[in-house]
Design a protein around this motif. Structure first.
Motif, PDB file in Angstrom:
ATOM      1  N   MET A 180       0.737  -1.382  -0.008  1.00  0.00           N
ATOM      2  CA  MET A 180       0.088   0.040   0.048  1.00  0.00           C
ATOM      3  C   MET A 180       0.839   1.194  -0.045  1.00  0.00           C
ATOM      4  SD  MET A 180      -3.305   0.957   2.583  1.00  0.00           S
ATOM      5  CE  MET A 180      -2.106   1.479   3.672  1.00  0.00           C
ATOM      6  N   ALA A 194       2.419   1.685  -3.507  1.00  0.00           N
ATOM      7  CA  ALA A 194       1.251   2.128  -4.399  1.00  0.00           C
ATOM      8  C   ALA A 194       1.003   3.857  -4.030  1.00  0.00           C
ATOM      9  CB  ALA A 194       0.015   1.499  -4.214  1.00  0.00           C
ATOM     10  N   ASP A 195       1.013   4.301  -2.914  1.00  0.00           N
ATOM     11  CA  ASP A 195       0.920   5.499  -2.404  1.00  0.00           C
ATOM     12  C   ASP A 195       2.121   6.437  -2.900  1.00  0.00           C
ATOM     13  OD1 ASP A 195      -0.250   7.702  -1.201  1.00  0.00           O
ATOM     14  OD2 ASP A 195       1.123   7.358   0.617  1.00  0.00           O
ATOM     15  N   GLN A 241       1.433   7.007  -6.647  1.00  0.00           N
ATOM     16  CA  GLN A 241       0.591   7.718  -6.891  1.00  0.00           C
ATOM     17  C   GLN A 241       0.881   9.270  -6.645  1.00  0.00           C
ATOM     18  OE1 GLN A 241      -2.988   7.485  -4.272  1.00  0.00           O
ATOM     19  NE2 GLN A 241      -3.710   9.378  -4.841  1.00  0.00           N
ATOM     20  N   TYR A 268      -3.616   1.849  -5.745  1.00  0.00           N
ATOM     21  CA  TYR A 268      -3.403   2.003  -4.289  1.00  0.00           C
ATOM     22  C   TYR A 268      -4.889   1.445  -3.599  1.00  0.00           C
ATOM     23  CZ  TYR A 268      -3.704   4.731   0.078  1.00  0.00           C
ATOM     24  OH  TYR A 268      -3.820   4.949   1.438  1.00  0.00           O
ATOM     25  N   GLU A 313      -4.958  -1.051  -0.488  1.00  0.00           N
ATOM     26  CA  GLU A 313      -5.727  -0.572   0.537  1.00  0.00           C
ATOM     27  C   GLU A 313      -6.829  -1.551   0.910  1.00  0.00           C
ATOM     28  OE1 GLU A 313      -7.402   3.646   2.189  1.00  0.00           O
ATOM     29  OE2 GLU A 313      -8.178   2.958   0.385  1.00  0.00           O
TER      30      GLU A 313
END
Length: 842
Positions: A437, A440-441, A444, A478, A482
């Motif tokens: 996560m 991915a954050d 982003q 993301y 999550e």
């Protein structure tokens, strides 16, 4: 003569006698545990070995990790069967009855077989790889075997009160059995822990990340490299503590140190109050529960309420002690955050140009924010949540054992142990979802920042819809990670609730039973137990949250630690002094350099720029002109040869003094998102306003600045984008003029200017550079016709050198370049040689 006949179970006990005298017989328990564990490993281990034999491929011996923990793992696996053999030998020789029973032989034979068998499977896992996604540790067969073996050792505790077992240490046999049990228990615990760590296997996959660090990629290492998803966040704990320790203790502030000590004193006081609150609650209930002697104990009520006021709610969340501690801790928290952020910022500025050229700004900022925030959270959770909760549990166990009986202590301890163990195991399992996560954050945020910084390019190509769609995909990725993290969190919460409820149920039933049957407990004791256990379970329920938060903070800190581990490529030599510039002579002596071993940019460069002269570097793109400038600034260290300023090797002086002595006007000027005055003043931070205006006049931008509504206070925007290319370049020239360095580097300093502005600035630069060593990098040859010496570079080598007229007359590379620029009309807006001569005469 009577002969002793060996039986399977001890006398008066049969295998069918399971529950005898409030406990399980040794014969039954050892037989069942041994059978389950042995059958499990033999069946599933054999299947696993068959799969490795049929589909497995050998791993290169040189890639296998050399680990002392792996050797320890094998040793302990052999040590357990040794203990089993030792037990049966002692049983036959010095034990009380001297009898060896059948279940003992079964257990010993099975242990001697299955533990070495597990070592064999361990070696196969280490040396072979199945054609599937590589595992990040041991297979389920070995992990299951070690788990079952450890669980079997823990089941023994249900017989802690049974005389047949050895816990009471009433005889030599009990003492020997207890010693062997402790050794066996610790060994199986160590085996279980090492199995989770997998020291002989995990290092195998480091190569997956080494590719991210090779020379083919200029991406920075710390946020691109993904750690093993299953690696515990407690790995390298000592390194993390060692890095953070200087920031945690305010060594330079005595008052802050007193605050730290006082906060811990408040924490200790809170633990005592947590114990006395339920005790006084019991005393109040007992004072009114008696039929014959009811009393109005207002004093107990006052003390109880005073303790509750200090404690607050059941967790102490709203109490005076906690609020006071939180208030005092604010300054300590600010100190830690400030020191970490400043040190991290200092470290980033100390990294080399190579690293900065490969970074992603959005990810770096995200890593910094999450890393510094996680430190404060980590301290609060560990010091003021986890540690107090564990202390409260230990106090509660001791209290219940001493005041009630051992069963209450056992219930509380068992519940807490199962709760904490389940929390830790499931949370460790969930760590990989948190890591994914975070990655991915990062992706982003990096996508959004990169897109916004390059908004002009996006608009040039009408790619707004494409950028939005890419950002949407980053958000969706993301949210997938999550969702996985949230689902596993719900699983953990449910498991925790089951364990807590089971402990509360068993303890309440036992306490109520002893009250009803008059076994020494009163109604007040039941209230004491219920209130104390509830008070204990409330923070325990939060234990899972705290532990998850700690795991998350450790994960968040991992990227920051990677940042801090990033080595500084260019560092000052030990004992380096300041650069002493007296004349300003620059020498390149046999300098060769390449950004990567495969790409050599400069080859044996030799030239000297005498004091006060102007040297020009010309040549096609990629010839190495800008590299020479970077080496002179020591953004990189040369691999061969040396660079001298007034006879001093730039490697042996402080970088700060070197760069203070050199001024540069770059081709691509990047300005701070601040005022024009700030950007000019950056050349000399302490310069007065009069010098700033004078520099702006010499750079031919003063009059232009006065036309802006806010004059010198005009904001230039992100990277100076609110100014034109020529305006930005003139601000850069003014900044260098204000610095007034001994050595001047001009990298296409007038490339973005019109003819009139170029005439003015060339004259201003000539006046400023008079008497100073100047190195000019140029594509437009008309800007360097006045140079004392022109160096022509081609493919990293100096192919020609001399004055403008000499090089023209030679008819070589320089002459060809000059003629090409004249014929193609590329030089029509710059100074010609005749224009330059007229300008100097005037």
């Amino acid at each position: 003569m009577d002969a002793k006949i060996m039986s399977y179970c001890p006398p008066n006990i049969t295998f069918n006698d399971i529950w005898v005298d409030h406990g399980v017989s040794k014969c039954f328990m050892d037989t069942i545990c041994t059978a389950v564990v042995s059958l499990y490993l033999i069946v599933f281990g054999s299947i696993q070995l068959w799969m490795y034999r049929k589909y497995g491929t050998e791993i290169d011996e040189n890639t296998l990790p050399k680990s002392k923990l792996y050797n320890l793992q094998k040793f302990v696996l052999y040590f357990v069967p040794f203990l089993s053999l030792l037990r049966i030998i002692l049983q036959a020789t010095i034990m009380d009855d001297g009898m060896v029973y059948g279940y003992m032989i079964l257990m010993t034979v099975s242990t001697v077989i299955i533990y070495p068998y597990s070592v064999y499977i361990l070696k196969v896992e280490r040396h072979k790889l199945l054609p599937s996604v590589p595992p990040h540790g041991h297979g389920l067969v070995l992990l299951g075997f070690w788990t079952l073996a450890f669980v079997g050792e823990n089941i023994v505790f249900i017989n802690i009160g049974k005389l047949e077992w050895w816990f009471h240490l009433n005889s030599l046999t009990d003492q020997i059995e207890m010693a062997l049990f402790v050794l066996r228990y610790v060994s199986n615990l160590l085996i279980f822990a090492l199995g989770l760590r997998a020291p002989g296997i995990a290092g195998r996959f480091d190569s997956d990340y080494r590719s991210l660090n090779d020379g083919s990629s200029m991406q920075s290492r710390y946020y691109q490299r993904r750690p093993d998803d299953n690696t515990s966040t407690w790995a390298n704990l000592w390194y993390k503590i060692r890095v953070l320790a200087p920031f945690l203790w305010p060594k330079s502030d005595f008052l802050l140190q007193l605050r730290v000590i006082f906060c811990f004193m408040l924490l200790i006081a809170g633990r005592a109050i947590n114990l006395y609150v339920p005790i006084y609650n019991k005393m109040i209930v007992d004072s009114v529960a008696s039929i014959t002697n009811i009393q109005f104990r207002w004093d107990l009520v006052l003390i109880y309420v005073a303790f509750k006021f200090l404690q607050g709610g059941g967790t102490g969340g709203m109490g005076l002690l906690n609020n006071l501690r939180s208030f005092l801790w604010i300054r300590i928290q600010q100190y830690t955050t400030r020191e970490v952020e400043v040190e991290l910022f200092r470290h980033l500025h100390g990294l080399s140009l190579r690293w900065h050229l490969g970074r992603k700004t959005g990810e770096v900022l995200r890593v910094m924010d999450r890393g510094t925030d996680s430190i404060d959270n980590l301290l609060n959770y560990i010091l003021f949540s986890i540690v107090p909760t564990i202390v409260d549990i230990l106090v509660a166990v001791l209290f219940f054992v001493s005041v009630f009986n051992k069963w209450f202590g056992l219930i509380v301890l068992t519940t807490m142990v199962f709760y904490i163990a389940a929390t830790i195991l499931v949370t460790e399992w969930r760590t990989k979802f948190q890591r994914r996560m975070n990655l991915a954050d990062n992706a982003q945020k990096a996508r959004s920042v990169d897109s916004l910084l390059n908004f002009e390019t996006v608009k040039y190509y009408g790619a707004e819809a494409y950028e939005v769609e890419c950002y949407r995909e980053a958000i969706l990725d993301y949210q997938v990670q999550e969702w996985k993290s949230m689902v596993t969190l719900n699983i953990l919460n449910t498991l925790q609730n089951v364990i807590v409820s089971a402990g509360l149920l068993s303890g309440s039933l036992l306490c109520l039973h002893m009250v009803v049957t008059h076994q020494g407990l009163t109604v007040g004791d039941y209230v004491l137990f219920a209130s104390y256990i509830t008070q204990l379970y409330v923070p325990l329920n939060w234990f899972g949250t705290y532990y998850r938060a700690i795991q998350k903070n450790f994960v968040d800190m991992e990227n920051m630690f990677e940042l801090l581990r990033e080595d500084q490529e260019v560092i000052d030599a030990p004992g380096a002094g300041k650069l002493d510039v007296k004349r300003g002579q620059v020498e390149f002596v046999n300098v060769s350099f390449g950004y990567t071993p495969e790409r050599i940019v400069l080859k044996n460069i030799n030239f000297t720029a005498p004091p006060g002269t102007t040297i020009a570097l010309v040549g096609p793109s990629g010839a190495g002109k800008s590299t020479i400038m970077r080496l002179l600034f020591r953004f990189y260290d040369v691999e061969q040869g040396e660079i001298l300023i007034d006879g001093q090797n730039v490697k042996t002086v402080k970088q700060e003094s070197l760069r203070n002595a050199i001024g540069v006007v770059p081709q691509d000027t990047v300005l701070f998102n601040n005022t024009i005055k700030y950007n000019i003043q950056y050349g000399r931070i302490d310069a007065p306003e009069a010098d700033i205006i004078a520099a702006a006049k010499h750079a031919d931008i003063h009059d232009r600045i006065l036309t802006f509504p806010n004059g010198y206070e005009t904001q230039v925007g992100e990277r100076g984008l609110r100014l034109s290319g020529g305006e930005k370049q003139r601000v850069a020239i003014a900044r260098t003029l204000l610095k007034a360095p001994e050595i001047v580097l001009l990298d296409e300093a007038t490339s973005a200017l019109d003819t009139h502005a170029e005439r003015n600035i060339q004259a201003a630069l000539n006046r400023v550079c008079a008497g100073r060593t100047t190195i000019i990098i140029a594509h437009r040859l008309s800007t360097v016709i006045h140079a004392d010496e022109i160096l022509v570079l081609q493919e990293g080598e100096i192919v020609e050198r001399g004055k403008h007229e000499e090089l023209i007359s030679h008819g070589g590379v320089y002459s060809t370049m000059w003629q090409a620029q004249l014929q193609n009309g590329k030089d029509e807006n710059v100074l010609t040689q005749e224009d330059y001569s007229k300008e100097m005469i005037s």
